[in-house]
Design an enzyme around this catalytic site. Sequence first.
Site, PDB file in Angstrom:
ATOM      1  N   ASP A   2      38.080  41.251  31.724  1.00 58.13           N
ATOM      2  CA  ASP A   2      38.329  39.950  32.355  1.00 58.13           C
ATOM      3  C   ASP A   2      38.587  40.099  33.854  1.00 58.13           C
ATOM      4  OD1 ASP A   2      38.580  37.256  32.458  1.00 58.13           O
ATOM      5  OD2 ASP A   2      40.621  37.197  31.676  1.00 58.13           O
ATOM      6  N   HIS A  19      30.016  40.255  37.530  1.00 60.01           N
ATOM      7  CA  HIS A  19      29.523  40.820  36.262  1.00 60.01           C
ATOM      8  C   HIS A  19      28.723  42.103  36.520  1.00 60.01           C
ATOM      9  CE1 HIS A  19      31.082  37.302  34.463  1.00 60.01           C
ATOM     10  NE2 HIS A  19      30.138  36.481  34.859  1.00 60.01           N
ATOM     11  N   LEU A 115      31.491  59.585  21.060  1.00 61.67           N
ATOM     12  CA  LEU A 115      32.223  58.331  21.266  1.00 61.67           C
ATOM     13  C   LEU A 115      31.408  57.185  20.668  1.00 61.67           C
ATOM     14  CD1 LEU A 115      34.431  56.598  22.897  1.00 61.67           C
ATOM     15  CD2 LEU A 115      32.737  56.505  24.726  1.00 61.67           C
TER      16      LEU A 115
HETATM   17  C1  FPP Z   1      35.127  37.923  31.945  1.00 60.55           C
HETATM   18  O1  FPP Z   1      35.374  37.690  33.317  1.00 60.55           O
HETATM   19  C2  FPP Z   1      33.933  38.732  31.791  1.00 60.55           C
HETATM   20  C3  FPP Z   1      32.838  38.363  31.098  1.00 60.55           C
HETATM   21  C4  FPP Z   1      32.716  37.060  30.418  1.00 60.55           C
HETATM   22  C5  FPP Z   1      31.653  39.229  31.022  1.00 60.55           C
HETATM   23  C6  FPP Z   1      31.879  40.699  30.895  1.00 60.55           C
HETATM   24  C7  FPP Z   1      30.593  41.372  31.134  1.00 60.55           C
HETATM   25  C8  FPP Z   1      30.410  42.458  31.860  1.00 60.55           C
HETATM   26  C9  FPP Z   1      31.511  43.267  32.427  1.00 60.55           C
HETATM   27  C10 FPP Z   1      29.003  42.874  32.124  1.00 60.55           C
HETATM   28  C11 FPP Z   1      28.688  44.228  31.670  1.00 60.55           C
HETATM   29  C12 FPP Z   1      28.714  44.344  30.222  1.00 60.55           C
HETATM   30  C13 FPP Z   1      27.891  45.143  29.536  1.00 60.55           C
HETATM   31  C14 FPP Z   1      28.094  45.270  28.052  1.00 60.55           C
HETATM   32  C15 FPP Z   1      26.821  45.903  30.197  1.00 60.55           C
HETATM   33  P1  FPP Z   1      35.338  36.192  33.856  1.00 60.55           P
HETATM   34  O2  FPP Z   1      33.926  35.875  34.215  1.00 60.55           O
HETATM   35  O3  FPP Z   1      35.955  35.300  32.829  1.00 60.55           O
HETATM   36  O4  FPP Z   1      36.202  36.304  35.134  1.00 60.55           O
HETATM   37  P2  FPP Z   1      37.287  35.250  35.655  1.00 60.55           P
HETATM   38  O5  FPP Z   1      38.328  35.137  34.576  1.00 60.55           O
HETATM   39  O6  FPP Z   1      37.796  35.877  36.901  1.00 60.55           O
HETATM   40  O7  FPP Z   1      36.538  33.965  35.900  1.00 60.55           O
END
Ligand code: FPP
Length: 229
Positions: A2, A19, A115
């Site tokens: 997050d 992301h 892993l």
């Molecule tokens: C939450 O942060 C994150 C996500 C919804 C996406 C997580 C995905 C990745 C880290 C991409 C890489 C993943 C893989 C499997 C290659 P948010 O967007 O809710 O952030 P915020 O809370 O600051 O708005």
Amino acid sequence: MDGNGRWATKQGLPRTEGHRAGEEALFDAACGALELGIEYFTVYAFSTENWRRPHEEVRFLINVIAAQLLARRRDELHRMGVRIRFIGRRDWRVPRWVVKRMDEAAGLTARNKALTLTVAFNYGGRAEIVDAVRSIVASGVAASKIDERTIHRHLYSPDVPDPDLVIRTSGEYRVSNFLLWELAYSELVFTDVLWPDFRRHHLLEAVREFQARDRRYGTTGQREEGIPS
Ligand code: FPP
């Protein structure tokens, strides 16, 4: 994982860049897990609720996950002995080409032992329990025969042990529908670090915090007789 959006906003970048940076953080954290001898590492990449985000962000996320992890990183992770798995619903919203890539990555890495990296994609803890109940009912088990082990066997990854430690980044204090059944006795560690800044040393710090915890599983921690449950 997050905090991607906030990380990007702080840098004056579009949310999607968060992301992209998050993918780098995931790779480093997975390397850290390998170094620490952690056998199972599960990341929450996309929830059943994330479809409600703007269309462009959803499309970008699916592409990052599919194109980066499943194409660019797949062979690298394979060489490192990582078994890649996916948990979550494979409903009509997940493009077929993504499902195909997921199956290819899982198939290629299936025999790896170092892993197990499980990517929760289109995953919801409640949806997982609903799916387990549907599968139990479909298998025709008598209600009186259903116990916790029955439910466990019908979860998405019954061979993966319940997590010892759950790390939530970005200063939020919620479980957010992650592994609801499995984390009944997990230790929770919260950090203010935004996911794109997360590196293997943060994982080590969380493991240290975990090692100082006293896990009692509902007992007093002393040797007890008690009534069997
Ligand atoms: C939450 O942060 C994150 C996500 C919804 C996406 C997580 C995905 C990745 C880290 C991409 C890489 C993943 C893989 C499997 C290659 P948010 O967007 O809710 O952030 P915020 O809370 O600051 O708005």
